[in-house]
Design a protein around this motif. Structure first.
Motif, PDB file in Angstrom:
ATOM      1  N   MET A  37      -6.041  66.618  84.420  1.00  0.00           N
ATOM      2  CA  MET A  37      -6.322  66.104  85.696  1.00  0.00           C
ATOM      3  C   MET A  37      -6.585  67.549  86.581  1.00  0.00           C
ATOM      4  O   MET A  37      -5.754  68.283  86.650  1.00  0.00           O
ATOM      5  CB  MET A  37      -5.473  65.025  86.085  1.00  0.00           C
ATOM      6  N   LYS A  38      -7.843  67.423  87.227  1.00  0.00           N
ATOM      7  CA  LYS A  38      -8.035  68.659  88.027  1.00  0.00           C
ATOM      8  C   LYS A  38      -7.668  68.141  89.409  1.00  0.00           C
ATOM      9  O   LYS A  38      -7.794  67.155  89.780  1.00  0.00           O
ATOM     10  CB  LYS A  38      -9.474  68.868  88.179  1.00  0.00           C
ATOM     11  N   PHE A  39      -6.658  69.089  90.135  1.00  0.00           N
ATOM     12  CA  PHE A  39      -6.107  68.993  91.368  1.00  0.00           C
ATOM     13  C   PHE A  39      -6.847  69.913  92.330  1.00  0.00           C
ATOM     14  O   PHE A  39      -7.506  71.092  92.086  1.00  0.00           O
ATOM     15  CB  PHE A  39      -4.564  69.418  91.381  1.00  0.00           C
ATOM     16  N   PHE A  40      -7.018  69.546  93.439  1.00  0.00           N
ATOM     17  CA  PHE A  40      -7.813  70.376  94.408  1.00  0.00           C
ATOM     18  C   PHE A  40      -6.830  71.353  95.052  1.00  0.00           C
ATOM     19  O   PHE A  40      -5.625  71.182  94.881  1.00  0.00           O
ATOM     20  CB  PHE A  40      -8.041  69.413  95.769  1.00  0.00           C
ATOM     21  N   THR A  41      -7.458  72.497  95.082  1.00  0.00           N
ATOM     22  CA  THR A  41      -6.853  73.671  95.804  1.00  0.00           C
ATOM     23  C   THR A  41      -6.414  73.509  97.013  1.00  0.00           C
ATOM     24  O   THR A  41      -6.841  72.486  97.817  1.00  0.00           O
ATOM     25  CB  THR A  41      -7.536  75.069  95.821  1.00  0.00           C
ATOM     26  N   LYS A  42      -5.517  74.384  97.638  1.00  0.00           N
ATOM     27  CA  LYS A  42      -4.816  73.899  98.954  1.00  0.00           C
ATOM     28  C   LYS A  42      -5.999  74.271  99.995  1.00  0.00           C
ATOM     29  O   LYS A  42      -6.083  73.648 101.051  1.00  0.00           O
ATOM     30  CB  LYS A  42      -3.877  74.938  99.220  1.00  0.00           C
ATOM     31  N   ARG A  43      -6.847  75.322  99.656  1.00  0.00           N
ATOM     32  CA  ARG A  43      -7.991  75.445 100.603  1.00  0.00           C
ATOM     33  C   ARG A  43      -8.849  74.254 100.927  1.00  0.00           C
ATOM     34  O   ARG A  43      -9.428  73.918 101.619  1.00  0.00           O
ATOM     35  CB  ARG A  43      -8.888  76.818 100.183  1.00  0.00           C
ATOM     36  N   GLU A  44      -9.101  73.610  99.380  1.00  0.00           N
ATOM     37  CA  GLU A  44      -9.926  72.538  99.517  1.00  0.00           C
ATOM     38  C   GLU A  44      -9.440  71.333 100.167  1.00  0.00           C
ATOM     39  O   GLU A  44     -10.013  70.575 100.702  1.00  0.00           O
ATOM     40  CB  GLU A  44     -10.201  72.038  97.921  1.00  0.00           C
ATOM     41  N   GLN A  45      -8.215  71.190 100.071  1.00  0.00           N
ATOM     42  CA  GLN A  45      -7.476  69.983 100.773  1.00  0.00           C
ATOM     43  C   GLN A  45      -7.529  70.216 102.428  1.00  0.00           C
ATOM     44  O   GLN A  45      -7.760  69.109 102.968  1.00  0.00           O
ATOM     45  CB  GLN A  45      -5.998  70.240 100.351  1.00  0.00           C
ATOM     46  N   ILE A  46      -7.540  71.290 102.567  1.00  0.00           N
ATOM     47  CA  ILE A  46      -7.662  71.618 104.352  1.00  0.00           C
ATOM     48  C   ILE A  46      -9.012  71.460 104.655  1.00  0.00           C
ATOM     49  O   ILE A  46      -9.464  70.714 105.694  1.00  0.00           O
ATOM     50  CB  ILE A  46      -7.363  73.213 104.386  1.00  0.00           C
ATOM     51  N   VAL A  47     -10.014  71.680 103.644  1.00  0.00           N
ATOM     52  CA  VAL A  47     -11.412  71.311 104.131  1.00  0.00           C
ATOM     53  C   VAL A  47     -11.673  69.981 104.111  1.00  0.00           C
ATOM     54  O   VAL A  47     -12.274  69.436 105.139  1.00  0.00           O
ATOM     55  CB  VAL A  47     -12.308  72.246 103.240  1.00  0.00           C
ATOM     56  N   ILE A  48     -11.299  69.130 103.315  1.00  0.00           N
ATOM     57  CA  ILE A  48     -11.406  67.842 103.211  1.00  0.00           C
ATOM     58  C   ILE A  48     -10.808  66.884 104.430  1.00  0.00           C
ATOM     59  O   ILE A  48     -11.169  66.157 104.957  1.00  0.00           O
ATOM     60  CB  ILE A  48     -10.745  67.265 101.683  1.00  0.00           C
ATOM     61  N   LEU A  49      -9.495  67.470 104.714  1.00  0.00           N
ATOM     62  CA  LEU A  49      -8.719  67.190 105.920  1.00  0.00           C
ATOM     63  C   LEU A  49      -9.338  67.142 107.192  1.00  0.00           C
ATOM     64  O   LEU A  49      -9.491  66.369 107.974  1.00  0.00           O
ATOM     65  CB  LEU A  49      -7.259  67.580 105.837  1.00  0.00           C
ATOM     66  N   LEU A  50     -10.156  68.224 107.175  1.00  0.00           N
ATOM     67  CA  LEU A  50     -10.908  68.667 108.425  1.00  0.00           C
ATOM     68  C   LEU A  50     -12.012  67.638 108.453  1.00  0.00           C
ATOM     69  O   LEU A  50     -12.443  67.016 109.492  1.00  0.00           O
ATOM     70  CB  LEU A  50     -11.232  70.080 108.557  1.00  0.00           C
ATOM     71  N   LEU A  51     -12.853  67.509 107.371  1.00  0.00           N
ATOM     72  CA  LEU A  51     -14.149  66.621 107.568  1.00  0.00           C
ATOM     73  C   LEU A  51     -13.743  65.366 107.689  1.00  0.00           C
ATOM     74  O   LEU A  51     -14.227  64.295 108.663  1.00  0.00           O
ATOM     75  CB  LEU A  51     -14.523  66.455 106.133  1.00  0.00           C
ATOM     76  N   VAL A  52     -12.382  64.741 107.190  1.00  0.00           N
ATOM     77  CA  VAL A  52     -12.018  63.440 107.532  1.00  0.00           C
ATOM     78  C   VAL A  52     -11.595  63.225 108.903  1.00  0.00           C
ATOM     79  O   VAL A  52     -12.101  62.245 109.710  1.00  0.00           O
ATOM     80  CB  VAL A  52     -10.472  62.988 106.680  1.00  0.00           C
ATOM     81  N   ILE A  53     -11.105  64.226 109.861  1.00  0.00           N
ATOM     82  CA  ILE A  53     -10.622  64.124 111.051  1.00  0.00           C
ATOM     83  C   ILE A  53     -12.104  64.314 111.864  1.00  0.00           C
ATOM     84  O   ILE A  53     -12.169  63.399 112.911  1.00  0.00           O
ATOM     85  CB  ILE A  53      -9.824  65.396 111.362  1.00  0.00           C
ATOM     86  N   ILE A  54     -12.930  64.905 111.389  1.00  0.00           N
ATOM     87  CA  ILE A  54     -14.174  64.813 112.111  1.00  0.00           C
ATOM     88  C   ILE A  54     -14.943  63.694 112.021  1.00  0.00           C
ATOM     89  O   ILE A  54     -15.433  63.106 112.983  1.00  0.00           O
ATOM     90  CB  ILE A  54     -15.283  66.008 111.453  1.00  0.00           C
ATOM     91  N   VAL A  55     -14.864  63.117 110.957  1.00  0.00           N
ATOM     92  CA  VAL A  55     -15.328  61.724 110.708  1.00  0.00           C
ATOM     93  C   VAL A  55     -14.917  60.667 111.539  1.00  0.00           C
ATOM     94  O   VAL A  55     -15.435  59.879 112.164  1.00  0.00           O
ATOM     95  CB  VAL A  55     -15.368  61.266 109.337  1.00  0.00           C
ATOM     96  N   VAL A  56     -13.595  60.490 111.695  1.00  0.00           N
ATOM     97  CA  VAL A  56     -12.735  59.677 112.416  1.00  0.00           C
ATOM     98  C   VAL A  56     -13.058  59.965 113.853  1.00  0.00           C
ATOM     99  O   VAL A  56     -13.198  58.935 114.810  1.00  0.00           O
ATOM    100  CB  VAL A  56     -11.254  59.855 112.336  1.00  0.00           C
ATOM    101  N   PHE A  57     -13.373  61.265 114.478  1.00  0.00           N
ATOM    102  CA  PHE A  57     -13.731  61.669 115.429  1.00  0.00           C
ATOM    103  C   PHE A  57     -14.906  61.049 116.182  1.00  0.00           C
ATOM    104  O   PHE A  57     -15.122  60.537 117.264  1.00  0.00           O
ATOM    105  CB  PHE A  57     -13.410  62.901 115.794  1.00  0.00           C
TER     106      PHE A  57
END
Length: 213
Positions: free
Chosen positions: A1-21
């Protein structure tokens, strides 16, 4: 199973925050718009009616008021405020009604009134000669010129209302005159100057209209 790198996780989190905002911002704007619309509707339906009620009416819509002076055989003689087009009966009712001594055969209760009109309700058996400068409400006038000395009132026997028809004599002075004569008689017309408030000037204005005989 492929896991997201730490950098990718940060990017995804930022995207989620932007969408919620963005979602939250859109919801907030909708609520503000809805509230404004609701307030506007409330003002349109309720408040504007109250505002319109406070505005002065057009001159044609305003109800015209007249002032009439009524004296004689009524319970509350004086000034009465009536609607334009009122009749003598309306003035009588505003003045407390007719006394039992009122002479109904000498008044016209149906007569229409005008602003500044004077109405006098005579007493049964009252002599026309003692009615000075007053308007009989049947439309005829019993007024006389100020220089006519034939029509005088007896200050020892006249009513308070008759005294109030003298030039410059209001309700207060008429009451004082009546109270004065209750304890003593006027032996001459000059004696009326013994009443508080009646001096030489006022006496000169009324002397041609009074008698003590």
């Amino acid at each position: 199973m492929k896991f997201f790198t730490k950098r990718e996780q940060i990017v995804i989190l930022l995207l989620v925050i932007i969408v919620v905002f963005i979602i939250f911002f859109n919801l907030y704007n909708k609520n503000v718009t809805l509230n404004k619309k609701t307030n506007l509707e409330e003002i349109t339906l309720d408040d504007l009616e109250e505002i319109d009620e406070g505005k002065p009416k057009d001159e044609n819509e305003a109800e015209e008021i007249i002032m009439v002076h009524i004296s004689g055989q009524v319970y509350k003689p004086g000034l009465v405020q009536l609607k334009n087009g009122s009749r003598v009966i309306d003035a009588v009712n505003s003045a407390g009604g007719l006394k039992s001594e009122a002479d109904l055969d000498r008044i016209n209760l149906a007569k229409k009134l005008a602003d500044e009109e004077k109405i006098y309700i005579p007493k049964i058996g009252e002599d026309n000669d003692i009615i000075d400068e007053v308007e009989i409400s049947d439309g005829g006038s019993s007024s006389n010129s100020s220089g006519n000395k034939s029509n005088k009132i007896n200050i020892n026997t006249c009513t308070k209302e008759e005294l109030m028809n003298l030039p410059g004599i209001g309700e207060v002075l008429a009451t004082r005159i009546v109270e004065y004569r209750e304890s003593r008689k006027f032996n001459s017309i000059e004696d009326i100057m013994n009443v508080s408030g009646i001096g030489n000037k006022k006496f000169e204005n009324i002397k041609d209209f009074i008698t003590v005989k």
